[in-house]
Design an enzyme around this catalytic site. Structure first.
Site, PDB file in Angstrom:
ATOM      1  N   ASP A  79      -2.203  -1.209  10.528  1.00  0.00           N
ATOM      2  CA  ASP A  79      -2.575  -1.181   8.945  1.00  0.00           C
ATOM      3  C   ASP A  79      -3.083  -2.671   8.489  1.00  0.00           C
ATOM      4  O   ASP A  79      -3.409  -2.741   7.275  1.00  0.00           O
ATOM      5  CB  ASP A  79      -1.048  -1.107   8.287  1.00  0.00           C
ATOM      6  N   LYS A  97       0.802  -1.231  -0.062  1.00  0.00           N
ATOM      7  CA  LYS A  97      -0.158  -0.199  -0.029  1.00  0.00           C
ATOM      8  C   LYS A  97       0.976   1.105  -0.099  1.00  0.00           C
ATOM      9  O   LYS A  97       2.131   1.263   0.453  1.00  0.00           O
ATOM     10  CB  LYS A  97      -0.990  -0.129   1.204  1.00  0.00           C
TER      11      LYS A  97
END
Ligand code: C5P
Length: 295
Positions: free
Chosen positions: A138, A13
């Site tokens: 995350d 990401k």
């Protein structure tokens, strides 16, 4: 019949924006971030075994013991599901380690999704999300993918309209940055801070496609002060034709946004010949993410 092994793509990401609001009572920082999955990915080969959890990785920098996030994920899910049998997880590492691309967190989420399939589990989404949040801030994002808003410590995730496919260059100066260290560097933040309305809600109203140009990361100031090479890489990307360049997460990886394929390949060549790790990637939307998760 249930499969005896699964292969899962574990995507990286970037953060289009990362705003740090204040230090919380629990020691974490209250953040507002917009996550984005990109095409760079590790590959996880998860195989059923008699008992226990074993992790192997082709990158010597990655610990394979209980501190490995995929290992943690497998143990927690095994416990939740009351499974006696075990698993072996082989990680083909392509995402830079401690690079701000959440490779470890992504490996954990990919393990959860891989094991749900391997073991044929019926798990409630909220149970899986809670388990993911226990592993790391995350991790829950990777159960959603695409473009998504992260609030709280980043673990509360809301899908957003997708940023239209962007060409990005990821570059890393070969430095591993510690996430706790980066947050600690924001010493000026106090627990008295008030949660405020996100400035990028205005932006989202204008059109999510503007995001790549409005990229901002509050951790940059701290990390760039210690590692000026990251600033150097950002400037180099801009000099090579990127519309925007920003550090991802707590760094050290920087992404450059290009709208011209020729500039992007030229920049890729230039940055690689300067000795840096560099990859050309595309943004991956939610549909593409779930459509390609399993090999
Ligand atoms: O949640 P995770 O284990 O990934 O966080 C690693 C460390 O980063 C935390 O222990 C904390 O020091 C810092 N952190 C933070 N605020 C956040 C996320 C992480 O202070 N929102």
């Amino acid at each position: 019949m249930a499969p005896t092994s699964v292969k899962v793509r574990s995507y990286a990401k970037i953060n289009w924006t990362l705003e740090v609001l204040h230090l919380r009572e629990d020691g974490y920082h209250e953040i507002r971030t917009i996550y984005q999955t990109v095409s760079l990915h590790d590959l996880l080969h998860i195989r059923a075994s008699r008992r226990g959890v074993t992790v192997h990785c082709d990158d010597g920098l990655v610990p394979c013991d209980e501190t490995n996030l995929a290992h943690k994920a497998a143990l927690l899910l095994k416990e939740l599901a009351g499974r006696k049998s075990g698993v072996t997880i082989d990680i083909e590492k392509r995402i830079p380690v401690a690079g701000g691309l959440a490779g470890g967190s992504s490996n954990a989420a990919a393990t959860l999704m891989g094991l749900v399939r391997l073991w044929g589990l019926q798990v409630q989404d909220c149970d899986l999300l809670n388990l993911a949040a226990k592993i790391g801030s995350d991790v829950p994002f990777f159960l959603t993918g695409g473009t998504a808003l992260g609030v709280g410590r980043g673990e509360e995730v809301y899908p957003l309209g997708e940023v239209s496919s962007s060409r990005l260059l990821l570059a890393n100066p070969g430095i591993a940055v510690s996430t706790p260290g980066a947050y600690k560097g924001l010493g000026r933040l106090t627990t008295s801070g008030q949660t405020r309305i996100m400035p990028f809600t205005v932006l989202a109203a204008k059109g999510i496609s503007e995001l790549p140009l409005a990229a901002r990361n509050d951790l940059e100031e701290v990390v760039l002060a210690v590692h000026p090479e990251i600033e150097g890489l950002k400037l180099r990307l801009i000099g090579l034709g990127a519309n925007q360049a920003l550090m991802s997460g707590s760094g050290a990886t920087v992404f450059g946004v290009f709208d011209n394929k020729r500039d992007l390949s030229r920049a890729l060549g230039a940055i690689r010949s300067a000795g840096y790790w560099c990859e050309a990637v595309r943004t991956v939307d939610r549909r593409g993410y779930f459509g390609t998760l399993f090999e």
